[in-house]
Design a protein around this motif. Structure first.
Motif, PDB file in Angstrom:
ATOM      1  N   SER A   7      11.431  25.833 -37.729  1.00 48.44           N
ATOM      2  CA  SER A   7      11.532  26.901 -36.550  1.00 48.44           C
ATOM      3  C   SER A   7      12.894  27.530 -36.707  1.00 48.44           C
ATOM      4  N   GLU A  11      13.520  31.415 -37.603  1.00 51.46           N
ATOM      5  CA  GLU A  11      14.411  32.400 -36.698  1.00 51.46           C
ATOM      6  C   GLU A  11      15.634  33.084 -37.509  1.00 51.46           C
ATOM      7  N   THR A  19       9.811  35.346 -31.746  1.00 51.09           N
ATOM      8  CA  THR A  19       8.745  34.313 -31.272  1.00 51.09           C
ATOM      9  C   THR A  19       8.658  34.805 -29.625  1.00 51.09           C
TER      10      THR A  19
END
Length: 93
Positions: A7, A11, A19
């Protein structure tokens, strides 16, 4: 833990707003980069586990004991009695 790392990688590549909404142009590349990072980490963990188990697992030494004549022998112990270890007697002529 691996999901958090993936994650964070996603990002960092796609940007913090990628997201939960419409995908940006960077989202497909970010997804691919995060997937490659996750596969790389999983592969390294697998290799490390193989090395640890290869160095740490040992087969115990098996002790072969003579079985007295006339009693039952365990599987694979046939022919290991005390008499079988002696020299064969000479045959009469």
């Amino acid at each position: 833990v691996l999901g958090v790392v993936i994650s964070i990688q996603f990002e960092a590549t796609a940007g913090p707003g990628a997201t939960g909404g419409p995908l940006t142009a960077a989202a497909p590349q970010a997804s691919t980069d995060a997937f490659h990072l996750g596969i790389g980490i999983a592969g390294l963990l697998m290799i490390a586990g193989g090395i640890v188990s290869g160095l740490g697992i040992q087969n115990p030494e098996r002790k072969v004991e003579a079985v007295p004549a006339g009693s039952a022998a365990a599987a694979g112990e046939c022919g290991h009695s005390a008499e079988s270890d002696a020299e064969p007697a000479a045959e009469p002529a």
